[in-house]
Write a protein that holds these residues in place. Structure first.
Motif, mmCIF file in Angstrom:
data_model
loop_
_atom_site.group_PDB
_atom_site.id
_atom_site.type_symbol
_atom_site.label_atom_id
_atom_site.label_comp_id
_atom_site.label_asym_id
_atom_site.label_seq_id
_atom_site.Cartn_x
_atom_site.Cartn_y
_atom_site.Cartn_z
ATOM 1 N N ILE A 82 0.764 -1.095 0.024
ATOM 2 C CA ILE A 82 -0.100 -0.105 -0.064
ATOM 3 C C ILE A 82 0.996 1.261 -0.055
ATOM 4 N N LYS A 83 0.842 2.119 -1.001
ATOM 5 C CA LYS A 83 1.397 3.512 -1.086
ATOM 6 C C LYS A 83 0.593 4.487 -0.899
ATOM 7 N N ARG A 84 0.682 5.286 0.162
ATOM 8 C CA ARG A 84 -0.250 6.386 0.395
ATOM 9 C C ARG A 84 0.013 7.672 -0.511
ATOM 10 N N THR A 85 -0.924 8.146 -0.936
ATOM 11 C CA THR A 85 -0.331 9.360 -1.568
ATOM 12 C C THR A 85 -0.909 10.448 -0.850
ATOM 13 N N ASP A 86 -0.408 11.819 -1.124
ATOM 14 C CA ASP A 86 -0.750 12.809 -0.198
ATOM 15 C C ASP A 86 -2.157 13.619 -0.678
ATOM 16 N N SER A 87 -2.944 12.693 -1.347
ATOM 17 C CA SER A 87 -4.092 13.338 -1.997
ATOM 18 C C SER A 87 -5.439 12.735 -1.106
ATOM 19 N N THR A 88 -6.105 13.674 -0.674
ATOM 20 C CA THR A 88 -7.389 13.241 -0.105
ATOM 21 C C THR A 88 -8.617 13.770 -0.808
ATOM 22 N N TYR A 89 -9.610 12.851 -1.222
ATOM 23 C CA TYR A 89 -10.768 13.371 -2.023
ATOM 24 C C TYR A 89 -12.022 13.460 -1.281
ATOM 25 N N ASN A 90 -13.097 14.487 -1.635
ATOM 26 C CA ASN A 90 -14.090 14.239 -1.111
ATOM 27 C C ASN A 90 -14.954 13.049 -1.857
ATOM 28 N N ILE A 91 -15.308 12.213 -1.077
ATOM 29 C CA ILE A 91 -16.034 11.027 -1.690
ATOM 30 C C ILE A 91 -17.529 11.143 -1.995
ATOM 31 N N LEU A 92 -17.951 11.554 -3.240
ATOM 32 C CA LEU A 92 -19.572 11.610 -3.483
ATOM 33 C C LEU A 92 -20.199 10.491 -3.866
ATOM 34 N N PRO A 93 -21.254 10.018 -2.974
ATOM 35 C CA PRO A 93 -21.928 8.980 -3.190
ATOM 36 C C PRO A 93 -22.456 8.489 -4.273
ATOM 37 N N LYS A 94 -22.781 7.533 -4.821
ATOM 38 C CA LYS A 94 -23.442 7.243 -5.824
ATOM 39 C C LYS A 94 -24.972 7.010 -5.455
ATOM 40 N N THR A 95 -25.794 7.655 -5.948
ATOM 41 C CA THR A 95 -27.369 7.577 -5.736
ATOM 42 C C THR A 95 -28.007 6.425 -6.321
ATOM 43 N N LEU A 96 -28.612 5.541 -5.450
ATOM 44 C CA LEU A 96 -29.490 4.463 -6.084
ATOM 45 C C LEU A 96 -30.624 4.435 -5.289
ATOM 46 N N ALA A 97 -31.844 4.441 -6.331
ATOM 47 C CA ALA A 97 -33.230 4.061 -5.552
ATOM 48 C C ALA A 97 -32.959 2.378 -4.853
ATOM 49 N N LEU A 98 -33.560 2.183 -3.924
ATOM 50 C CA LEU A 98 -33.289 1.228 -3.117
ATOM 51 C C LEU A 98 -33.665 -0.041 -3.903
ATOM 52 N N SER A 99 -34.863 -0.134 -4.927
ATOM 53 C CA SER A 99 -35.051 -1.101 -5.765
ATOM 54 C C SER A 99 -33.946 -1.306 -6.760
ATOM 55 N N GLU A 100 -32.991 -0.477 -7.135
ATOM 56 C CA GLU A 100 -32.057 -0.580 -7.984
ATOM 57 C C GLU A 100 -30.678 -1.342 -7.680
ATOM 58 N N VAL A 101 -30.594 -1.427 -6.400
ATOM 59 C CA VAL A 101 -29.368 -2.086 -5.721
ATOM 60 C C VAL A 101 -29.240 -3.497 -6.257
ATOM 61 N N ASP A 102 -28.028 -3.788 -6.755
ATOM 62 C CA ASP A 102 -27.463 -5.176 -7.344
ATOM 63 C C ASP A 102 -26.210 -5.504 -7.088
ATOM 64 N N SER A 103 -25.686 -6.486 -7.440
ATOM 65 C CA SER A 103 -24.274 -6.938 -7.327
ATOM 66 C C SER A 103 -23.503 -6.190 -7.881
ATOM 67 N N THR A 104 -23.471 -5.356 -8.886
ATOM 68 C CA THR A 104 -22.617 -4.752 -9.452
ATOM 69 C C THR A 104 -22.107 -3.343 -8.469
ATOM 70 N N ASN A 105 -22.980 -3.035 -7.770
ATOM 71 C CA ASN A 105 -22.814 -1.939 -6.724
ATOM 72 C C ASN A 105 -22.026 -2.330 -5.381
ATOM 73 N N ILE A 106 -21.468 -3.647 -5.262
ATOM 74 C CA ILE A 106 -21.155 -4.292 -3.842
ATOM 75 C C ILE A 106 -19.799 -3.422 -3.724
ATOM 76 N N GLY A 107 -19.707 -3.018 -2.491
ATOM 77 C CA GLY A 107 -18.401 -2.300 -2.250
ATOM 78 C C GLY A 107 -18.417 -0.864 -2.551
ATOM 79 N N GLN A 108 -19.370 -0.313 -3.018
ATOM 80 C CA GLN A 108 -19.260 1.175 -3.388
ATOM 81 C C GLN A 108 -19.971 2.154 -2.257
ATOM 82 N N TRP A 109 -19.603 3.484 -2.336
ATOM 83 C CA TRP A 109 -20.135 4.318 -1.241
ATOM 84 C C TRP A 109 -21.480 4.824 -2.177
#
Length: 441
Positions: free
Chosen positions: A152-179
């Motif tokens: 693991i190499k840490r960079t000096d950059s920190t980003y604002n994580i913008l969430p992916k907006t999903l309707a609850l009914s849209e949740v599926d396996s392709t979104n696993i692990g995402q914010w």
């Protein structure tokens, strides 16, 4: 004497110089390496594996990928793991990295950009999540604390994580692990007054039911019983929740894991269903409630209220195991529900099963039953094409019925759940029912 000292020094330098040179060379190589692969490539490598687990050999060309941290263990809801996604906004793929260290947020806070070396690591689907860590053949273990700096190499950059907006009914396996951000949701009425993970029935994790105000589809909010906020009472109202979308330990359902309670923003009034029964206000034992009919057509078993860590509070259950009955047929029937105020009425509920064997459960609806036990069998009962738990499902894992349209059944309806045992009472298992609700999307 001086000659001996000279020889000793010469020997010492000869022994240490290559090692020092190797360290310098390795460090310079680490600095020189640039990302040449991706989290998507990890997914594809895992998908192409026969066993579902792969090892990135040190003999391969060096493989580096960029990633962004989304999880935080500051409040104790994540443990010895970090979630990484491929972009700070609009992510396409994400992965979980298992590391044998606590307080990982001290080094890898949310939003920090990391560059990861894959060589020497394993990857595979573990508990339903594509995971990185120590390769163990048919599993992925936690990478040793002493090795993490190699990968693991840490960079000096920190980003604002913008969430992916999903309707609850849209949740599926392709979104696993995402914010992700789930808008227009609320906690089920049955959860009100409870804590995040501090109830007597909570074991390891507290799971609380999140419901969409748009479709009444649901998902579980999961909080560790070791989290700092476990005893805080859940918020009321409607709004949005942000968190890491993942799977539970048994890979039986989607869950959302928050970093802390500030990830929940409930500012609007509730959107409760037109009718709801969650069985929380009833005493344990025989289910008796005004308007409901608990009837045994054949045999001796009735629907009963129970509570355990799987029911997540109280539910009702029926089973003829060891009843001694040659025939077991039992009904639980709702009060008559007038759907006149609703233009597009729907019904939904959850069922689970425990060692069902050949016993069965049906869901039925009637518009002509007169409410008397004596006429249950003579009334017209039409099937509801609901998704029900079966013996193929894991024991006591609740399955959503789906949202069932009621427009073709009439306006004055009774809803029934009919249990039939197989007659092999030494084997017949149990069906469970919870969160029965009528609503309009």
């Amino acid at each position: 004497m001086k000659k001996n000292i000279f020889l000793i020094c010469l020997i010492f330098n000869c022994c240490t110089s290559p090692k020092e040179e190797l360290l310098i060379t390795s460090a310079s190589k680490i600095q020189a390496f640039k990302p040449n692969t991706s989290i998507e490539a990890i997914w594809e490598r895992v998908r192409g594996s026969e066993l579902g687990f792969v090892y990135f050999s040190i003999e391969e060309d060096s493989l580096w990928f960029d990633s962004y941290v989304t999880s935080s263990d500051i409040s104790g809801n994540f443990y010895k793991e970090i979630y990484l996604q491929d972009h700070p906004s609009n992510p396409e793929f994400a992965v979980r990295f298992l590391i044998d260290q606590s307080f990982l947020s001290n080094d890898y806070p949310m939003g920090r950009k990391l560059t990861i070396l894959l060589n020497g690591l394993g990857a595979g689907v573990q508990n339903g999540v594509v995971s990185l860590g120590a390769f163990e053949g048919n599993s992925i273990g936690n990478l040793s604390f002493f090795l993490k700096e190699n990968h693991i190499k840490r960079t000096d950059s920190t980003y604002n994580i913008l969430p992916k907006t999903l309707a609850l009914s849209e949740v599926d396996s392709t979104n696993i692990g995402q914010w992700v951000r789930l808008p227009n949701v609320q906690l089920s009425k049955a959860e009100l007054g409870r804590t995040f993970a501090g109830e007597a029935f909570d074991s390891f994790d507290g799971e609380r039911n999140l419901v969409s105000c748009d479709t009444y589809s649901s998902l579980w909010l999961s909080c560790s019983t070791f989290s700092d906020f476990k005893s805080i009472i859940l918020p009321n109202g409607t709004g949005s929740v942000q968190g890491v979308l993942t799977r539970d330990f048994f890979d039986s359902k989607f869950i959302l894991k928050i970093n802390n309670p500030t990830n929940i923003e409930f500012q609007d009034s509730r959107c409760d269903p037109f009718f709801e029964e969650n069985f929380e206000s009833n005493p344990l034992g025989l289910f008796q409630k005004a308007g409901w009919t608990n009837h045994t057509q054949d045999g001796s078993v009735f629907w009963e209220v129970y509570e355990d860590e799987n029911s997540l509070g109280q539910s009702i259950a029926i089973g003829s195991y060891r009843s001694g009955d040659k025939v077991s047929i039992s009904w639980i029937i709702s009060p008559k529900i007038d759907l006149t105020p609703l233009n597009n009425p729907m019904v939904a509920f959850r069922t689970s099963v425990s060692f069902a064997d050949e016993s069965t459960l049906e869901t039925l609806v009637s518009s002509d039953w007169d409410g008397q036990k004596e006429s249950i069998e003579s009334a017209t009962w039409l099937p509801l094409l609901a998704t029900l738990a079966t013996k193929e499902d894991d024991a006591r894992i609740f399955v959503d019925s789906g949202n069932l349209n009621l427009n073709f059944y009439g306006k004055q309806l009774y809803f029934a759940f009919k249990y039939v045992g197989s007659g092999k009472t030494a084997q017949d298992g149990t069906f469970e029912l919870d969160d029965f609700r009528i609503f309009e999307p």
